[in-house]
Motif scaffolding. Sequence first.
Motif, mmCIF file in Angstrom:
data_model
loop_
_atom_site.group_PDB
_atom_site.id
_atom_site.type_symbol
_atom_site.label_atom_id
_atom_site.label_comp_id
_atom_site.label_asym_id
_atom_site.label_seq_id
_atom_site.Cartn_x
_atom_site.Cartn_y
_atom_site.Cartn_z
ATOM 1 N N HIS A 5 0.814 -1.221 0.000
ATOM 2 C CA HIS A 5 0.000 0.000 0.000
ATOM 3 C C HIS A 5 0.848 1.272 0.000
ATOM 4 N N GLY A 6 0.220 2.382 -0.300
ATOM 5 C CA GLY A 6 0.896 3.674 -0.210
ATOM 6 C C GLY A 6 0.902 4.473 -1.501
ATOM 7 N N THR A 7 1.262 5.741 -1.374
ATOM 8 C CA THR A 7 1.304 6.665 -2.510
ATOM 9 C C THR A 7 2.324 6.217 -3.553
ATOM 10 N N ALA A 8 3.490 5.753 -3.083
ATOM 11 C CA ALA A 8 4.567 5.391 -4.018
ATOM 12 C C ALA A 8 4.119 4.298 -4.980
ATOM 13 N N ILE A 9 3.372 3.328 -4.480
ATOM 14 C CA ILE A 9 2.900 2.232 -5.334
ATOM 15 C C ILE A 9 1.855 2.738 -6.321
ATOM 16 N N TYR A 30 -5.369 7.518 -2.532
ATOM 17 C CA TYR A 30 -4.365 6.729 -1.806
ATOM 18 C C TYR A 30 -4.677 5.263 -2.041
ATOM 19 N N PHE A 31 -3.655 4.441 -2.292
ATOM 20 C CA PHE A 31 -3.884 3.011 -2.485
ATOM 21 C C PHE A 31 -3.731 2.310 -1.141
ATOM 22 N N GLY A 32 -4.853 1.865 -0.598
ATOM 23 C CA GLY A 32 -4.843 1.210 0.699
ATOM 24 C C GLY A 32 -6.257 0.890 1.134
ATOM 25 N N PHE A 33 -6.445 0.737 2.445
ATOM 26 C CA PHE A 33 -7.766 0.416 2.999
ATOM 27 C C PHE A 33 -8.422 1.680 3.547
#
Length: 449
Positions: free
Chosen positions: A58-62, A241-244
């Motif tokens: 997860h995270g912005t970088a991904i 944001y890529f995550g939950f």
Amino acid sequence: MTDQASQSRKILVTSALPYANGSIHLGHLLEYIQTDIWVRFQKARGHQCTYVCADDAHGTAIMLRAEKEGLTPEQQIANVKAEHEADFAAFQVNFDNFHSTHSEENRELSEEIYKACRDKGHISVRKIKQLFDPVKELFLADRYVKGQCPKCNAEDQYGDNCESCGATYTPAELIKPFSTISGATPVEKESEHYFFKLPDFQEFLQDWTRSGTLQEEVANKLAEWLESGLKEWDISRDAPYFGFEIPDAPGKYFYVWLDAPIGYMASFKNLCESEEGKARGLNFDEYWKPGAENETEVYHFIGKDIINFHALFWPAMLTAADYRTPTAVNAHGFVTVNGEKMSKSRGTFIKGRTFLNHLDPTYLRYYFAAKLSNKVDDFDLNLEDFVQRVNSDLVNKLVNIASRTGNFVFKAGGKLSSNCIEQEMVQHFIDQGDVIAELYENREFGKAM
């Protein structure tokens, strides 16, 4: 036999999760090889030892990397996971399960632990100001802002510290700041954030960090932070944001470091619920519920740079959510190459796959083992010493002994003698077993070698 060897133990072991944004390099491999050796030792002693890991996905970088590659984040993390698993297998790192933090098990556990913390009053909500990229329309972490250092005017410095003069500052203090994502000038914008009240656990952590769970030098370092007073931990990030997504908080996401350590539990749960896990009789609650520490053991192997997450935030969250805390957190230092930090520009940043293209992975496993201790000191991969050790120890000693004795046995008709005339020597050899086992148990691999 030692007490620990004579009765079967139930042990769960984890290594820090590799980030699903790049390749495995030799710095990573020190930890996975160190953990794998310890796990092999426990299994050889007849203990039920389970080794799990996962990609930290997860995270912005991904999210940004996927966008750049023209992929969805899910495609990006699936590609990297396949690469990571191939590299680990080639270096003979044998996980019992390798999962991903972007999983249903992790979502459920993250939400459960967060809600437990919230319902017990350990979550606060308040507005904070952050730099915002008006072109990309996202809030910028410190590493995505650059500008001139406000102290020495050095250009192209990151948003939290200057590599030129060593000054620390906030991104808002930079001169002529710009977003490294779009190049736009950031604007200050207010947003509501969610915080974990770490100070609520000050007393608990002062006791826990001195309970023998950590190496002494790690406990001493944490004592400095505890004495200066703990601060609330920002656990939220704004969309995109890529995550939950945080329960009951639309557009707010768990910060990657909230769900990353929960990924250990999720990977183990995934294994427990599989056919293999059921066949082994693995039970999630037996390892993680309160009181489990009396029956089972949980060990984390990590780098010294992520101690605060594993030895402050993690035990506090586990305790708040009525889960057990780890038996031990084993930290190691960084890998240097020829005495210097791993560097792409100097050609000392070596990917695992690059090593595999030229050399047998056993050589690296042996070299790491021959120099590893249970201390937090940095580990130097000295390339001349590496060549000398492999040639001297593995080729000239180990292989040479096998080669020479093989000849004797062959000439004697292919059979060993039924008599042993050197009983004392053989007994001395056998007696060293417990000494060597104790060294392995305490992660003193260099001395064991």
